[in-house]
Design a protein around this motif. Structure first.
Motif, PDB file in Angstrom:
ATOM      1  N   LEU A  56       2.658 -10.365  -6.658  1.00 27.65           N
ATOM      2  CA  LEU A  56       3.996  -9.387  -6.098  1.00 27.65           C
ATOM      3  C   LEU A  56       3.237  -8.597  -4.921  1.00 27.65           C
ATOM      4  O   LEU A  56       3.481  -8.446  -4.064  1.00 27.65           O
ATOM      5  CB  LEU A  56       4.786  -9.163  -6.550  1.00 27.65           C
ATOM      6  CG  LEU A  56       6.031  -8.524  -6.239  1.00 27.65           C
ATOM      7  CD1 LEU A  56       6.776  -9.809  -5.178  1.00 27.65           C
ATOM      8  CD2 LEU A  56       7.066  -7.749  -6.997  1.00 27.65           C
ATOM      9  N   ALA A  57       2.860  -7.817  -6.241  1.00 26.79           N
ATOM     10  CA  ALA A  57       1.597  -6.620  -5.640  1.00 26.79           C
ATOM     11  C   ALA A  57       0.567  -7.113  -4.296  1.00 26.79           C
ATOM     12  O   ALA A  57       0.687  -6.113  -2.819  1.00 26.79           O
ATOM     13  CB  ALA A  57       1.197  -5.671  -6.641  1.00 26.79           C
ATOM     14  N   ALA A  58       0.151  -7.908  -4.538  1.00 29.07           N
ATOM     15  CA  ALA A  58      -1.263  -8.619  -3.518  1.00 29.07           C
ATOM     16  C   ALA A  58       0.349  -8.525  -1.946  1.00 29.07           C
ATOM     17  O   ALA A  58      -0.525  -8.064  -0.614  1.00 29.07           O
ATOM     18  CB  ALA A  58      -1.445  -9.826  -4.030  1.00 29.07           C
ATOM     19  N   ALA A  59       1.287  -8.993  -1.662  1.00 29.08           N
ATOM     20  CA  ALA A  59       1.602  -9.563  -1.043  1.00 29.08           C
ATOM     21  C   ALA A  59       3.351  -8.236  -0.427  1.00 29.08           C
ATOM     22  O   ALA A  59       3.492  -7.988   0.907  1.00 29.08           O
ATOM     23  CB  ALA A  59       3.092 -10.592  -1.636  1.00 29.08           C
ATOM     24  N   VAL A  60       2.968  -7.372  -1.606  1.00 30.91           N
ATOM     25  CA  VAL A  60       4.022  -6.309  -0.129  1.00 30.91           C
ATOM     26  C   VAL A  60       3.047  -5.345  -0.181  1.00 30.91           C
ATOM     27  O   VAL A  60       3.386  -4.569   1.030  1.00 30.91           O
ATOM     28  CB  VAL A  60       4.894  -5.561  -2.096  1.00 30.91           C
ATOM     29  CG1 VAL A  60       4.950  -3.603  -1.128  1.00 30.91           C
ATOM     30  CG2 VAL A  60       5.585  -6.384  -2.424  1.00 30.91           C
ATOM     31  N   ALA A  61       1.494  -5.445  -0.533  1.00 31.78           N
ATOM     32  CA  ALA A  61       0.652  -4.501   0.327  1.00 31.78           C
ATOM     33  C   ALA A  61       0.334  -4.952   1.214  1.00 31.78           C
ATOM     34  O   ALA A  61       0.226  -4.162   2.511  1.00 31.78           O
ATOM     35  CB  ALA A  61      -0.944  -4.351  -1.178  1.00 31.78           C
ATOM     36  N   GLU A  62      -0.052  -6.419   1.853  1.00 30.55           N
ATOM     37  CA  GLU A  62      -0.002  -6.933   3.367  1.00 30.55           C
ATOM     38  C   GLU A  62       0.937  -6.058   4.234  1.00 30.55           C
ATOM     39  O   GLU A  62       0.348  -6.099   5.459  1.00 30.55           O
ATOM     40  CB  GLU A  62      -0.356  -8.263   3.192  1.00 30.55           C
ATOM     41  CG  GLU A  62      -1.448  -8.859   2.425  1.00 30.55           C
ATOM     42  CD  GLU A  62      -1.323 -10.740   2.741  1.00 30.55           C
ATOM     43  OE1 GLU A  62      -0.598 -11.395   3.271  1.00 30.55           O
ATOM     44  OE2 GLU A  62      -2.465 -10.982   2.179  1.00 30.55           O
ATOM     45  N   SER A  63       2.176  -6.329   3.843  1.00 31.63           N
ATOM     46  CA  SER A  63       3.219  -6.331   4.270  1.00 31.63           C
ATOM     47  C   SER A  63       3.726  -5.085   4.315  1.00 31.63           C
ATOM     48  O   SER A  63       4.374  -4.446   5.140  1.00 31.63           O
ATOM     49  CB  SER A  63       4.654  -7.051   3.838  1.00 31.63           C
ATOM     50  OG  SER A  63       4.499  -6.608   2.637  1.00 31.63           O
ATOM     51  N   ALA A  64       3.187  -3.510   3.540  1.00 31.45           N
ATOM     52  CA  ALA A  64       3.773  -2.588   3.071  1.00 31.45           C
ATOM     53  C   ALA A  64       2.569  -1.351   3.782  1.00 31.45           C
ATOM     54  O   ALA A  64       1.527  -0.826   3.514  1.00 31.45           O
ATOM     55  CB  ALA A  64       3.363  -1.568   2.626  1.00 31.45           C
ATOM     56  N   ASP A  65       1.539  -1.659   5.302  1.00 32.89           N
ATOM     57  CA  ASP A  65       0.400  -0.849   6.091  1.00 32.89           C
ATOM     58  C   ASP A  65      -0.769  -1.097   5.516  1.00 32.89           C
ATOM     59  O   ASP A  65      -1.354   0.397   5.250  1.00 32.89           O
ATOM     60  CB  ASP A  65       1.018   0.281   6.703  1.00 32.89           C
ATOM     61  CG  ASP A  65       2.439   0.207   7.620  1.00 32.89           C
ATOM     62  OD1 ASP A  65       2.746  -0.897   8.016  1.00 32.89           O
ATOM     63  OD2 ASP A  65       3.438   0.883   6.844  1.00 32.89           O
ATOM     64  N   GLY A  66      -0.814  -1.769   4.288  1.00 33.79           N
ATOM     65  CA  GLY A  66      -2.002  -1.568   4.141  1.00 33.79           C
ATOM     66  C   GLY A  66      -2.090  -1.653   2.736  1.00 33.79           C
ATOM     67  O   GLY A  66      -3.742  -0.492   2.379  1.00 33.79           O
ATOM     68  N   ARG A  67      -1.290  -0.677   2.288  1.00 30.35           N
ATOM     69  CA  ARG A  67      -1.670   0.264   1.381  1.00 30.35           C
ATOM     70  C   ARG A  67      -2.437  -0.286   0.660  1.00 30.35           C
ATOM     71  O   ARG A  67      -2.163  -1.580   0.002  1.00 30.35           O
ATOM     72  CB  ARG A  67      -0.470   0.837   0.469  1.00 30.35           C
ATOM     73  CG  ARG A  67       0.807   1.330   1.345  1.00 30.35           C
ATOM     74  CD  ARG A  67       1.793   2.646   1.444  1.00 30.35           C
ATOM     75  NE  ARG A  67       2.089   2.818   0.165  1.00 30.35           N
ATOM     76  CZ  ARG A  67       2.697   3.427  -0.831  1.00 30.35           C
ATOM     77  NH1 ARG A  67       4.020   2.804  -0.231  1.00 30.35           N
ATOM     78  NH2 ARG A  67       2.953   3.411  -2.041  1.00 30.35           N
ATOM     79  N   ASN A  68      -2.756   0.222  -1.326  1.00 29.44           N
ATOM     80  CA  ASN A  68      -3.710  -0.225  -2.066  1.00 29.44           C
ATOM     81  C   ASN A  68      -3.048  -1.081  -2.938  1.00 29.44           C
ATOM     82  O   ASN A  68      -1.915  -0.911  -3.231  1.00 29.44           O
ATOM     83  CB  ASN A  68      -4.071   1.089  -2.540  1.00 29.44           C
ATOM     84  CG  ASN A  68      -5.337   0.673  -4.165  1.00 29.44           C
ATOM     85  OD1 ASN A  68      -4.256  -0.485  -4.872  1.00 29.44           O
ATOM     86  ND2 ASN A  68      -6.427   0.610  -3.877  1.00 29.44           N
ATOM     87  N   ARG A  69      -3.785  -1.973  -3.768  1.00 30.03           N
ATOM     88  CA  ARG A  69      -2.362  -2.712  -4.162  1.00 30.03           C
ATOM     89  C   ARG A  69      -2.568  -2.394  -5.389  1.00 30.03           C
ATOM     90  O   ARG A  69      -1.276  -2.595  -6.607  1.00 30.03           O
ATOM     91  CB  ARG A  69      -3.815  -4.846  -4.218  1.00 30.03           C
ATOM     92  CG  ARG A  69      -2.709  -5.472  -4.909  1.00 30.03           C
ATOM     93  CD  ARG A  69      -3.447  -6.546  -5.237  1.00 30.03           C
ATOM     94  NE  ARG A  69      -5.158  -6.347  -4.916  1.00 30.03           N
ATOM     95  CZ  ARG A  69      -5.234  -7.462  -6.244  1.00 30.03           C
ATOM     96  NH1 ARG A  69      -4.561  -7.912  -7.168  1.00 30.03           N
ATOM     97  NH2 ARG A  69      -6.873  -6.781  -7.159  1.00 30.03           N
ATOM     98  N   ASP A  70      -3.521  -2.004  -6.532  1.00 29.77           N
ATOM     99  CA  ASP A  70      -3.178  -1.660  -7.519  1.00 29.77           C
ATOM    100  C   ASP A  70      -2.175  -0.375  -7.339  1.00 29.77           C
ATOM    101  O   ASP A  70      -1.331  -0.016  -8.701  1.00 29.77           O
ATOM    102  CB  ASP A  70      -4.973  -1.093  -7.650  1.00 29.77           C
ATOM    103  CG  ASP A  70      -5.899  -2.336  -8.047  1.00 29.77           C
ATOM    104  OD1 ASP A  70      -5.445  -3.130  -8.349  1.00 29.77           O
ATOM    105  OD2 ASP A  70      -6.899  -1.551  -8.059  1.00 29.77           O
ATOM    106  N   ARG A  71      -2.160   0.440  -6.200  1.00 28.28           N
ATOM    107  CA  ARG A  71      -1.048   1.446  -6.387  1.00 28.28           C
ATOM    108  C   ARG A  71      -0.004   0.900  -5.875  1.00 28.28           C
ATOM    109  O   ARG A  71       0.679   1.766  -6.958  1.00 28.28           O
ATOM    110  CB  ARG A  71      -1.517   2.438  -5.114  1.00 28.28           C
ATOM    111  CG  ARG A  71      -0.046   3.288  -5.206  1.00 28.28           C
ATOM    112  CD  ARG A  71      -0.877   4.977  -5.432  1.00 28.28           C
ATOM    113  NE  ARG A  71       0.208   5.945  -5.819  1.00 28.28           N
ATOM    114  CZ  ARG A  71       0.652   6.623  -6.432  1.00 28.28           C
ATOM    115  NH1 ARG A  71       0.720   6.139  -7.766  1.00 28.28           N
ATOM    116  NH2 ARG A  71       1.768   7.637  -6.516  1.00 28.28           N
TER     117      ARG A  71
END
Length: 117
Positions: A56-71
């Motif tokens: 889920l974090a990876a998917a959200v990070a992709e759509s959230a302007d490239g924000r860090n997945r761990d963050r």
């Protein structure tokens, strides 16, 4: 869980279906104001079953302007998923790091047009 996927009344509830929908609609509108929670709900709506937090974090990070997945994973775990769980839109097992979407099917139109909420 707020309702069943066909939008029926909740068992054991004396509140009419329209009032339930209005309450869900209001909570959904509030949840959709945050871009991360909006991405979570949209992703879970497209996914049947459960999803691991890392996925889920990876998917959200992709759509959230490239924000860090761990963050994003930390924000999801400590902030966004508990809030969504409190509204009944997700079930989150924080020990297993597994998330399940629990939105009624009729909310799909809100997820596909978040500016109309």
């Amino acid at each position: 869980m707020l309702g069943n996927r066909d939008g029926g009344e909740l068992s054991g509830s004396s509140v009419p279906r329209a009032a339930k929908r209005d309450a869900i609609r209001s909570s959904l509108s509030s949840a959709m104001e945050n871009s991360i929670r909006r991405h979570v709900l949209q992703y879970l709506d497209e996914t049947d079953g459960s999803v691991e937090l890392a996925t889920l974090a990876a998917a959200v990070a992709e759509s959230a302007d490239g924000r860090n997945r761990d963050r994003i994973a930390l924000e999801l775990h400590h902030n966004h998923l508990p809030k969504l769980a409190d509204t009944g839109f997700v079930e989150y097992d924080h020990r297993a790091n597994v998330v399940v979407g629990t939105l009624p099917a009729w909310t799909e139109s809100y997820l596909n047009s978040p500016t109309d909420c």
